[in-house]
Design a protein around this motif. Structure first.
Motif, PDB file in Angstrom:
ATOM      1  N   GLY A 252      57.636 -11.656  35.747  1.00  9.03           N
ATOM      2  CA  GLY A 252      57.512 -10.273  36.484  1.00  9.03           C
ATOM      3  C   GLY A 252      58.145  -9.030  35.590  1.00  9.03           C
ATOM      4  N   LYS A 253      58.372  -7.862  36.277  1.00  5.47           N
ATOM      5  CA  LYS A 253      59.027  -6.800  35.697  1.00  5.47           C
ATOM      6  C   LYS A 253      60.503  -7.014  35.560  1.00  5.47           C
ATOM      7  CE  LYS A 253      57.727  -3.775  38.948  1.00  5.47           C
ATOM      8  NZ  LYS A 253      57.521  -2.580  39.516  1.00  5.47           N
ATOM      9  N   PRO A 254      61.147  -6.080  34.699  1.00  3.71           N
ATOM     10  CA  PRO A 254      62.485  -6.399  34.620  1.00  3.71           C
ATOM     11  C   PRO A 254      63.235  -5.972  35.971  1.00  3.71           C
ATOM     12  CG  PRO A 254      61.762  -5.035  32.676  1.00  3.71           C
ATOM     13  CD  PRO A 254      60.612  -5.159  33.984  1.00  3.71           C
ATOM     14  N   LYS A 255      64.399  -6.600  35.913  1.00  5.29           N
ATOM     15  CA  LYS A 255      65.009  -6.501  37.416  1.00  5.29           C
ATOM     16  C   LYS A 255      66.272  -5.580  37.059  1.00  5.29           C
ATOM     17  CE  LYS A 255      66.040 -11.359  36.981  1.00  5.29           C
ATOM     18  NZ  LYS A 255      65.160 -11.454  36.011  1.00  5.29           N
ATOM     19  N   GLY A 256      66.822  -4.881  38.496  1.00  2.00           N
ATOM     20  CA  GLY A 256      67.875  -4.035  38.453  1.00  2.00           C
ATOM     21  C   GLY A 256      69.160  -4.766  38.759  1.00  2.00           C
ATOM     22  N   VAL A 257      70.034  -5.335  37.595  1.00  3.55           N
ATOM     23  CA  VAL A 257      71.106  -5.918  38.025  1.00  3.55           C
ATOM     24  C   VAL A 257      72.229  -5.151  38.660  1.00  3.55           C
ATOM     25  CG1 VAL A 257      72.941  -7.469  36.891  1.00  3.55           C
ATOM     26  CG2 VAL A 257      70.645  -7.889  36.425  1.00  3.55           C
ATOM     27  N   VAL A 258      72.485  -5.603  39.594  1.00  2.94           N
ATOM     28  CA  VAL A 258      73.672  -4.566  40.291  1.00  2.94           C
ATOM     29  C   VAL A 258      74.977  -5.052  40.127  1.00  2.94           C
ATOM     30  CG1 VAL A 258      74.652  -3.886  42.642  1.00  2.94           C
ATOM     31  CG2 VAL A 258      71.995  -3.585  42.093  1.00  2.94           C
ATOM     32  N   HIS A 259      76.033  -4.243  39.713  1.00  2.81           N
ATOM     33  CA  HIS A 259      77.476  -4.507  39.401  1.00  2.81           C
ATOM     34  C   HIS A 259      77.970  -3.312  40.732  1.00  2.81           C
ATOM     35  CE1 HIS A 259      77.641  -7.805  37.016  1.00  2.81           C
ATOM     36  NE2 HIS A 259      76.633  -7.089  36.214  1.00  2.81           N
ATOM     37  N   ALA A 514      56.484 -12.962  29.791  1.00  5.30           N
ATOM     38  CA  ALA A 514      55.617 -12.720  30.859  1.00  5.30           C
ATOM     39  C   ALA A 514      55.512 -11.218  30.432  1.00  5.30           C
ATOM     40  CB  ALA A 514      56.021 -13.146  32.141  1.00  5.30           C
ATOM     41  N   GLU A 515      56.493 -10.545  30.089  1.00  3.26           N
ATOM     42  CA  GLU A 515      56.208  -8.987  29.916  1.00  3.26           C
ATOM     43  C   GLU A 515      55.616  -8.626  28.646  1.00  3.26           C
ATOM     44  OE1 GLU A 515      60.308  -6.308  29.538  1.00  3.26           O
ATOM     45  OE2 GLU A 515      60.968  -8.210  29.667  1.00  3.26           O
ATOM     46  N   VAL A 516      55.749  -9.357  27.639  1.00  2.00           N
ATOM     47  CA  VAL A 516      54.916  -9.117  26.361  1.00  2.00           C
ATOM     48  C   VAL A 516      53.482  -9.534  26.647  1.00  2.00           C
ATOM     49  CG1 VAL A 516      54.872  -9.542  24.019  1.00  2.00           C
ATOM     50  CG2 VAL A 516      57.108  -9.972  25.094  1.00  2.00           C
ATOM     51  N   GLU A 517      53.207 -10.678  27.379  1.00  3.53           N
ATOM     52  CA  GLU A 517      52.064 -11.152  27.658  1.00  3.53           C
ATOM     53  C   GLU A 517      51.034 -10.164  28.500  1.00  3.53           C
ATOM     54  OE1 GLU A 517      52.407 -14.896  29.516  1.00  3.53           O
ATOM     55  OE2 GLU A 517      52.977 -16.071  27.803  1.00  3.53           O
ATOM     56  N   SER A 518      51.861  -9.421  29.371  1.00  3.05           N
ATOM     57  CA  SER A 518      51.058  -8.597  30.347  1.00  3.05           C
ATOM     58  C   SER A 518      50.970  -7.132  29.514  1.00  3.05           C
ATOM     59  CB  SER A 518      51.688  -8.140  31.782  1.00  3.05           C
ATOM     60  OG  SER A 518      52.891  -7.617  31.434  1.00  3.05           O
ATOM     61  N   ALA A 519      51.770  -7.045  28.595  1.00  5.02           N
ATOM     62  CA  ALA A 519      51.313  -5.714  27.651  1.00  5.02           C
ATOM     63  C   ALA A 519      50.457  -6.142  26.643  1.00  5.02           C
ATOM     64  CB  ALA A 519      52.842  -5.464  26.798  1.00  5.02           C
ATOM     65  N   ILE A 520      50.210  -7.273  26.118  1.00  3.18           N
ATOM     66  CA  ILE A 520      49.130  -7.432  25.271  1.00  3.18           C
ATOM     67  C   ILE A 520      47.807  -7.626  26.267  1.00  3.18           C
ATOM     68  CG2 ILE A 520      48.154  -9.500  23.932  1.00  3.18           C
ATOM     69  CD1 ILE A 520      50.897 -10.227  23.347  1.00  3.18           C
ATOM     70  N   ASN A 521      47.896  -8.099  27.268  1.00  3.74           N
ATOM     71  CA  ASN A 521      46.689  -8.517  28.208  1.00  3.74           C
ATOM     72  C   ASN A 521      46.107  -6.851  28.803  1.00  3.74           C
ATOM     73  OD1 ASN A 521      47.227 -10.942  27.895  1.00  3.74           O
ATOM     74  ND2 ASN A 521      47.716 -11.288  29.921  1.00  3.74           N
ATOM     75  N   MET A 522      46.879  -5.840  28.436  1.00  2.15           N
ATOM     76  CA  MET A 522      46.352  -4.512  28.773  1.00  2.15           C
ATOM     77  C   MET A 522      45.412  -3.925  27.898  1.00  2.15           C
ATOM     78  SD  MET A 522      47.823  -3.627  31.789  1.00  2.15           S
ATOM     79  CE  MET A 522      47.871  -1.676  31.512  1.00  2.15           C
ATOM     80  N   HIS A 523      45.385  -4.642  26.532  1.00  2.00           N
ATOM     81  CA  HIS A 523      44.492  -4.123  25.572  1.00  2.00           C
ATOM     82  C   HIS A 523      43.073  -4.650  26.017  1.00  2.00           C
ATOM     83  CE1 HIS A 523      42.166  -4.138  21.863  1.00  2.00           C
ATOM     84  NE2 HIS A 523      43.167  -3.471  21.341  1.00  2.00           N
ATOM     85  N   VAL A 524      42.198  -3.654  25.705  1.00  2.00           N
ATOM     86  CA  VAL A 524      40.656  -3.917  26.356  1.00  2.00           C
ATOM     87  C   VAL A 524      40.123  -5.071  25.908  1.00  2.00           C
ATOM     88  CG1 VAL A 524      40.086  -1.554  27.029  1.00  2.00           C
ATOM     89  CG2 VAL A 524      39.750  -2.134  24.609  1.00  2.00           C
ATOM     90  N   ASP A 525      40.211  -5.330  24.640  1.00  2.00           N
ATOM     91  CA  ASP A 525      39.482  -6.540  24.065  1.00  2.00           C
ATOM     92  C   ASP A 525      40.192  -7.968  24.511  1.00  2.00           C
ATOM     93  OD1 ASP A 525      37.631  -4.777  23.140  1.00  2.00           O
ATOM     94  OD2 ASP A 525      38.821  -4.466  21.413  1.00  2.00           O
ATOM     95  N   VAL A 526      41.431  -7.985  25.139  1.00  5.58           N
ATOM     96  CA  VAL A 526      42.174  -9.143  25.141  1.00  5.58           C
ATOM     97  C   VAL A 526      41.743  -9.816  26.459  1.00  5.58           C
ATOM     98  CG1 VAL A 526      44.374 -10.149  25.482  1.00  5.58           C
ATOM     99  CG2 VAL A 526      44.120  -8.509  23.704  1.00  5.58           C
TER     100      VAL A 526
END
Ligand code: WT7
Length: 630
Positions: A252-259, A514-526
């Motif tokens: 999933g997306k990056p998560k906001g770690v709370v301190h 997963a973040e990098v995969e979802s960015a790659i998958n945004m490419h129209v030909d992928v």
């Protein structure tokens, strides 16, 4: 309780911290300024999870970082700021000056509508105003969310939206080595899809032309002119949020770690003083960027809490050449130097000619952080930088832990190359097998968990507590799971072997596959992609992407360039793969799961050792991938 000075004292404090944790941490907390004392030291369970330290206590961390020191060390330098360009004017803030700037900027924030509890996004280069911005938020009880300046407009907008920031603090541009980056343009682009943001405050750093949006954008310098330098510090509950920092996970997306305010203050200060053995008047330099947790904890908060003098550096290790770190160490007579293995390896590769011109004789302690340090880099650092005369503290921790958990104490714990050595007081590590059974004894290996809370442990992931529970507390019930694999040797020393989940560590930057995969998958030909890490001599890990494309008319080279551009747009240049292999299929099991183990082996170049591939739906695809491996 006083600073640990001998190994015996370490053992005593460790013992006390385990047997009487509440009393131990209450004693640490005593030395700070509390507006109201806590009612209860610790209340916790790792089921919900719910963790509260010093509940009912009221404080403001900036009073402890700044006001508390004014009488004794108002004229002492808090930060020496070293600019990107060696010839440019350096700059410094004494504690009094920093206090004044923080109060003034806190008033600027208020004038621009900021209130306690608001989220404020900070997207800036390593300029002195960055430290001022964090502290000014803390002064008024606003929650800062710093986003590393290397993230793209879309990555920035995602983080702004996730926690509904109403103000962004940024600069016109940023200098990084020979480059000048127009970061205000990135903010402008991000804000097209961030309606929550009402104000943008812009520091002028490069004086490059920028677009100012009327009614929204104001200049830092203009606002500061009129600002009063009186600003009462907001009384915060110990468990009020101090900051959110986004980090990547395996899904999933990056998560906001709370301190939160109280525990984070107590723990970062304790670890700073004990790990680095910081002594009054010493000069300390951590080369991290404040955009990551290392910068939050060990450039901003802990050194100031300790009344230390720090160097803050705008540039990069290799500009104008690979001697820059060593030149800066000599210039400021740095005593304690804290950097990342990836930088050490890059400077080692550049050769000793860049080290030789410098004396480095002020150094007393060397630190390492962010990724496993291999033995060769450790030895090079020890011999050529420390002259075999400076203990190396290999500090293991995470965004979620807030501060260092496993590390030698400089000059006190006997070190061993590539070992983070022993847990700090308050830290109870356990190794578990994949079923969650504890692995006891020494000379063992397993998944690293921690079984008792320490004051700066993550409290939640912003806006999604269930995700926090799932990610850290559900894998092995009753334990905090770190995501790291770890060995415990016959001496009981810990050696972190790296992530056991789908999180990569590239040049010390944490990136999810997963973040990098979802960015790659945004490419129209992928159609589909699979991303794995492979060992890389300098970066620690490199990124290897296997990509299935539909468009047979585009050359592989052209597709690679387009995919790189897509990733730069969606995440930022730090997530660009080192290798992209175009494939016609991926090795999947009959149930459709990608067998990453095989892809990792191929990426490592270990193609004759793939293990059992008979459970694959189509084993022939492995031959094709092997033949085309890069
Ligand atoms: C991951 C956390 C610690 C602040 C900077 C990174 C790896 C960190 C070490 C070390 C081996 C290390 C771990 C950890 N890591 N320090 N000394 N030895 N590995 O924080 O971005 O949250 O990344 O960095 O894999 O889980 P982060």
């Amino acid at each position: 309780m006083s600073l640990i000075t001998t190994f015996e004292e370490y053992k005593e404090q460790y013992k006390k911290s385990i047997e009487q944790p509440e009393q131990f941490w209450a004693e640490q907390a005593e030395q700070f300024v509390w507006k109201k004392r806590w009612d209860n030291v610790l209340d916790w369970n790792f089921v919900e999870p719910k963790i509260e330290w010093f509940a009912g206590g009221k404080l403001n961390i900036t009073e402890n970082c700044l006001d508390r020191h004014l009488a004794e060390r108002g004229d002492q330098v808090a930060y020496y700021w070293e600019p990107n360009e060696p010839g440019d004017n350096p700059f410094q803030y004494t504690y009094s000056e920093l206090h004044e700037q923080v109060c003034k900027f806190a008033n600027v924030l208020k004038k621009n509508g900021a209130k306690k509890g608001d989220r404020i996004c900070i997207y800036m280069p390593m300029v002195p105003e960055l430290a001022v911005a964090l502290l000014a938020c803390a002064r008024i009880g606003a929650i800062h969310s710093v986003v590393f300046g290397g993230f793209s407009a879309l990555a920035l907008s995602g983080r702004i939206q996730d926690c509904d920031c109403n103000i962004v603090i940024t600069s016109d541009g940023a200098y990084r080595g020979a480059k000048s980056i127009p970061i205000k343009d990135v903010v402008d682009e991000a804000l097209e899809i961030c309606p929550s943001v009402k104000k943008v405050i812009v520091v002028e750093r490069t004086n490059s032309p920028i677009k100012m949006v009327a009614g929204r954008d104001v200049l830092w310098s203009e606002e500061m002119k009129e600002a009063s330098s009186d600003c009462l510090a907001e009384a915060m509950d110990a468990e009020d949020i101090l900051f959110i920092l986004y980090t990547s996970g395996s899904t999933g997306k990056p998560k906001g770690v709370v301190h939160t305010c109280g525990g984070y203050m107590v723990y970062t200060h304790y670890t700073f003083e004990n790990v680095f053995q910081y002594k009054k008047d010493e000069v300390y330099w951590c080369t991290a960027d404040i955009g990551w947790i290392t910068g939050h904890s060990y450039i901003v908060y802990a050194p100031l809490l300790a009344g230390a003098t720090s160097v803050m550096f705008e540039g990069i290790p290799t500009y104008p050449d690979a001697g820059r770190f060593w030149q800066v160490i000599d210039k400021y007579k740095v005593n304690i130097f804290y950097t990342a293995p990836t930088a050490i390896r890059a400077l080692e590769a550049a050769g000793l000619d860049f080290v030789k011109p410098y004396k480095l004789d002020s150094l007393k302690v060397l630190g390492s952080v962010g990724e496993p340090i291999n033995e060769e880099a450790w030895n090079w650092y020890n011999v050529n930088i420390g002259k075999e005369n400076c203990p190396i503290v290999d500090t293991w921790w995470q965004t979620e832990t807030g501060g260092i958990l496993i590390s030698p104490l400089a000059g006190i714990t006997k070190t061993k190359p590539s070992f983070a050595t022993l847990p700090l007081p308050g830290i109870q590590p356990v190794l578990v097998d994949d079923k969650g059974n504890e692995i006891t004894g020494n000379g063992v290996e397993g998944n690293l968990c921690i079984k008792f809370p320490w004051p700066s442990i993550i409290r939640t992931t912003y806006g999604d507590h269930e995700r926090c529970r799932q990610t850290y507390f559900a894998t092995y019930p009753g334990l905090y799971f770190t995501g790291d694999g770890c060995k415990r040797d016959l001496d009981g020393y810990y050696r972190i072997t790296g992530r056991v989940d789908d999180v990569m560590n590239v040049s010390g930057h944490r990136i999810g596959t997963a973040e990098v995969e979802s960015a790659i998958n945004m490419h129209v030909d992928v159609v589909e992609s699979a991303v794995v890490a492979f060992p890389h001599d300098i970066k620690g890990q490199g990124i290897y992407a296997y990509v299935i494309c539909t468009n047979k008319n585009k050359s592989a080279e052209f597709l690679r360039l387009e995919i790189m551009a897509e990733i730069t747009k969606l995440i930022g240049p730090i997530a660009k793969p080192d290798k992209i292999q175009i494939v016609s299929g991926l090795p999947k099991t009959r149930s459709g799961k990608i067998m990453r183990r095989i892809l990792r082996k191929i990426a490592e170049g270990d193609i004759n050792n793939l293990g059992d591939i008979s459970t694959l739906l189509d084993p022939s695809i492995v031959e094709e991938i092997k033949a085309g491996a890069l």
